[in-house]
Write an enzyme that holds these catalytic residues in place. Structure first.
Site, PDB file in Angstrom:
ATOM      1  N   GLY A 147       0.639  -1.196   0.010  1.00 29.75           N
ATOM      2  CA  GLY A 147       0.097  -0.048   0.018  1.00 29.75           C
ATOM      3  C   GLY A 147       0.964   1.397  -0.040  1.00 29.75           C
ATOM      4  O   GLY A 147       0.248   2.165   0.359  1.00 29.75           O
ATOM      5  N   SER A 148       2.153   1.148  -0.507  1.00 29.76           N
ATOM      6  CA  SER A 148       2.936   2.513  -0.258  1.00 29.76           C
ATOM      7  C   SER A 148       2.204   3.509  -1.579  1.00 29.76           C
ATOM      8  O   SER A 148       2.372   4.660  -1.213  1.00 29.76           O
ATOM      9  CB  SER A 148       4.303   2.027  -0.710  1.00 29.76           C
ATOM     10  OG  SER A 148       4.620   1.791  -1.826  1.00 29.76           O
ATOM     11  N   ASN A 149       1.823   3.172  -2.557  1.00 28.90           N
ATOM     12  CA  ASN A 149       1.271   3.802  -3.586  1.00 28.90           C
ATOM     13  C   ASN A 149      -0.209   4.351  -2.982  1.00 28.90           C
ATOM     14  O   ASN A 149      -0.420   5.753  -3.386  1.00 28.90           O
ATOM     15  CB  ASN A 149       0.981   3.089  -4.925  1.00 28.90           C
ATOM     16  CG  ASN A 149       2.246   3.220  -5.738  1.00 28.90           C
ATOM     17  OD1 ASN A 149       2.676   4.251  -6.278  1.00 28.90           O
ATOM     18  ND2 ASN A 149       2.730   2.280  -5.822  1.00 28.90           N
ATOM     19  N   ARG A 152     -12.983 -14.431 -10.378  1.00 26.68           N
ATOM     20  CA  ARG A 152     -13.233 -13.290 -11.056  1.00 26.68           C
ATOM     21  C   ARG A 152     -14.452 -12.464 -10.962  1.00 26.68           C
ATOM     22  O   ARG A 152     -14.700 -11.469 -11.116  1.00 26.68           O
ATOM     23  CB  ARG A 152     -12.513 -13.100 -12.398  1.00 26.68           C
ATOM     24  CG  ARG A 152     -11.159 -13.119 -12.668  1.00 26.68           C
ATOM     25  CD  ARG A 152     -10.702 -13.025 -14.116  1.00 26.68           C
ATOM     26  NE  ARG A 152      -9.576 -14.162 -14.196  1.00 26.68           N
ATOM     27  CZ  ARG A 152      -8.863 -14.504 -15.357  1.00 26.68           C
ATOM     28  NH1 ARG A 152      -9.708 -14.284 -16.424  1.00 26.68           N
ATOM     29  NH2 ARG A 152      -7.959 -15.168 -15.203  1.00 26.68           N
ATOM     30  N   MET A 162      -3.030  -7.401  -7.562  1.00 30.23           N
ATOM     31  CA  MET A 162      -2.375  -8.599  -7.987  1.00 30.23           C
ATOM     32  C   MET A 162      -3.286  -9.475  -8.746  1.00 30.23           C
ATOM     33  O   MET A 162      -2.664 -10.553  -8.865  1.00 30.23           O
ATOM     34  CB  MET A 162      -1.303  -9.054  -7.007  1.00 30.23           C
ATOM     35  CG  MET A 162      -0.344  -8.323  -6.218  1.00 30.23           C
ATOM     36  SD  MET A 162       0.643  -7.311  -7.398  1.00 30.23           S
ATOM     37  CE  MET A 162       1.819  -8.573  -8.001  1.00 30.23           C
ATOM     38  N   ARG A 163      -4.360  -9.211  -9.188  1.00 29.35           N
ATOM     39  CA  ARG A 163      -5.123 -10.237 -10.017  1.00 29.35           C
ATOM     40  C   ARG A 163      -5.763  -9.474 -11.039  1.00 29.35           C
ATOM     41  O   ARG A 163      -5.882  -8.504 -11.238  1.00 29.35           O
ATOM     42  CB  ARG A 163      -6.286 -10.336  -8.819  1.00 29.35           C
ATOM     43  CG  ARG A 163      -6.068 -10.949  -7.453  1.00 29.35           C
ATOM     44  CD  ARG A 163      -5.503 -12.526  -7.707  1.00 29.35           C
ATOM     45  NE  ARG A 163      -5.390 -13.292  -6.446  1.00 29.35           N
ATOM     46  CZ  ARG A 163      -4.329 -13.409  -5.906  1.00 29.35           C
ATOM     47  NH1 ARG A 163      -3.199 -12.676  -6.589  1.00 29.35           N
ATOM     48  NH2 ARG A 163      -4.052 -13.991  -4.744  1.00 29.35           N
ATOM     49  N   LEU A 220      -8.349  -9.027 -13.585  1.00 30.73           N
ATOM     50  CA  LEU A 220      -9.784  -8.776 -13.638  1.00 30.73           C
ATOM     51  C   LEU A 220     -10.662  -9.107 -14.518  1.00 30.73           C
ATOM     52  O   LEU A 220     -10.358  -9.161 -15.792  1.00 30.73           O
ATOM     53  CB  LEU A 220      -9.987  -7.119 -13.413  1.00 30.73           C
ATOM     54  CG  LEU A 220      -9.511  -6.499 -12.230  1.00 30.73           C
ATOM     55  CD1 LEU A 220      -9.441  -4.922 -12.273  1.00 30.73           C
ATOM     56  CD2 LEU A 220     -10.619  -6.706 -10.967  1.00 30.73           C
ATOM     57  N   HIS A 235       2.400   0.607 -12.985  1.00 29.15           N
ATOM     58  CA  HIS A 235       3.078  -0.772 -13.316  1.00 29.15           C
ATOM     59  C   HIS A 235       4.721  -0.250 -13.082  1.00 29.15           C
ATOM     60  O   HIS A 235       5.222   0.564 -13.828  1.00 29.15           O
ATOM     61  CB  HIS A 235       2.994  -1.293 -14.533  1.00 29.15           C
ATOM     62  CG  HIS A 235       3.627  -2.690 -14.877  1.00 29.15           C
ATOM     63  ND1 HIS A 235       3.435  -3.881 -14.307  1.00 29.15           N
ATOM     64  CD2 HIS A 235       4.631  -2.984 -15.803  1.00 29.15           C
ATOM     65  CE1 HIS A 235       4.357  -4.725 -14.707  1.00 29.15           C
ATOM     66  NE2 HIS A 235       5.067  -4.324 -15.406  1.00 29.15           N
ATOM     67  N   ASP A 251      -1.249  -5.650 -17.742  1.00 32.71           N
ATOM     68  CA  ASP A 251      -0.775  -4.378 -18.158  1.00 32.71           C
ATOM     69  C   ASP A 251      -0.696  -3.936 -19.512  1.00 32.71           C
ATOM     70  O   ASP A 251       0.452  -3.435 -20.146  1.00 32.71           O
ATOM     71  CB  ASP A 251       0.799  -4.806 -17.653  1.00 32.71           C
ATOM     72  CG  ASP A 251       1.056  -5.301 -16.197  1.00 32.71           C
ATOM     73  OD1 ASP A 251       0.428  -4.710 -15.389  1.00 32.71           O
ATOM     74  OD2 ASP A 251       1.680  -6.353 -15.907  1.00 32.71           O
TER      75      ASP A 251
HETATM   76  C1  GRF Z   1       4.161  -1.124  -7.239  1.00 27.29           C
HETATM   77  O1  GRF Z   1       5.789  -1.434  -7.667  1.00 27.29           O
HETATM   78  C2  GRF Z   1       3.424  -1.020  -8.355  1.00 27.29           C
HETATM   79  O2  GRF Z   1       4.049  -0.570  -9.571  1.00 27.29           O
HETATM   80  C3  GRF Z   1       2.911  -2.619  -8.657  1.00 27.29           C
HETATM   81  O3  GRF Z   1       3.076  -3.142  -7.361  1.00 27.29           O
HETATM   82  C4  GRF Z   1       3.787  -2.420  -6.475  1.00 27.29           C
HETATM   83  C5  GRF Z   1       2.598  -2.263  -5.370  1.00 27.29           C
HETATM   84  O4  GRF Z   1       3.476  -1.495  -4.068  1.00 27.29           O
HETATM   85  N1  GRF Z   1       1.825  -2.679  -9.501  1.00 27.29           N
HETATM   86  P1  GRF Z   1       2.645  -1.031  -3.192  1.00 27.29           P
HETATM   87  O5  GRF Z   1       1.685  -1.909  -2.615  1.00 27.29           O
HETATM   88  O6  GRF Z   1       1.867   0.449  -3.870  1.00 27.29           O
HETATM   89  O7  GRF Z   1       3.819  -0.474  -2.060  1.00 27.29           O
END
Ligand code: GRF
Length: 224
Positions: free
Chosen positions: A14-16, A64, A89-90, A92, A108, A144
């Site tokens: 969840g860093s993004n 799905r 990570m799935r 859709l 990505h 992607d």
């Molecule tokens: C990131 O590198 C993003 O580009 C990829 O999965 C990772 C997720 O990282 N799709 P976070 O969960 O946002 O830390």
């Protein structure tokens, strides 16, 4: 003006999500996160959502079709206007992706269309590229794929491993994602013939070299 209502789909760290939450903390930022959906009950990103007081829902991605039904219902109920995949990570369901066409974006960790799929950083190192980075794009049903909205570039350093390169890329992910969401919220992005056009887009006049260096005078076209 009303702030764009954003739903974020996560599976892990969840860093993004955190980067988007930080951007939304500015009252002048034109978007707000109203919902987080996680495919995993133990995703650390759920704690990030809770700490920010954002409603979250765990929807295990068992198949799905049922995921699409449940996620679609709560996204509608919360009047979400833009879906951001952030480490989701799935794959859709096709009809879900079509329903959200040009209203669902993904980040990505590579310069697409290079290195789709898992372990993008490992793929970049194996290919020996000098640059890598990240891409935010509208989603299409294939993994992607989809119109590219923004990209950020990092150098690959000598001796990099997956972790070091990944950490360098992640830093620019956290810069790029909030910029893209802002542009969408400001209605400055159009998809025309499956390519993105950005109104008032600032493009840096850059020439980046890796390795850097100066040309020896013996290569100068003016030397005798
Ligand atoms: C990131 O590198 C993003 O580009 C990829 O999965 C990772 C997720 O990282 N799709 P976070 O969960 O946002 O830390």
């Amino acid at each position: 003006m009303a702030r764009l209502r954003v739903g974020v789909l996560i599976s892990g760290r969840g860093s993004n999500l955190q980067a988007l939450i930080d951007a939304c903390a500015d009252p002048a930022y034109p978007a707000q996160i109203v919902l987080v959906i996680s495919s995993h009950a133990t995703a650390p990103g759920l704690k990030i959502a809770a700490a920010a007081g954002i409603r979250s829902r765990v929807i295990p991605h068992l198949d799905r079709h049922s995921f699409a039904g449940e996620a679609g219902a709560i996204l509608r109920e919360q009047q979400v206007e833009l879906v951001c995949l952030a480490g989701f990570m799935r794959l859709l369901e096709r009809s879900f992706v079509e329903t959200w066409r040009d209203r669902m974006v993904n980040i990505h960790p590579s310069l697409l269309p290079a290195f789709r799929g898992l372990h993008a950083q490992r793929q970049a190192l194996a290919a020996g590229v000098r640059f890598s980075g990240c891409t935010v794009h509208f989603l299409r049903p294939e993994f992607d794929c989809g119109p590219i909205i923004g990209q950020a570039v990092v150098s690959v350093h000598p001796g990099d491993d997956e972790e070091r390169l990944g950490a360098r890329i992640l830093k620019v992910e956290h810069l790029l994602y909030p910029i893209v969401v802002r542009l969408i919220a400001e209605c400055r992005i159009k998809v025309i013939a499956d390519k993105v056009e950005i109104d008032g887009c600032q493009v840096p006049e850059i020439a980046v070299l890796n390795p850097q260096g100066t040309l020896s005078t013996s290569f100068s076209p003016t030397s005798s």
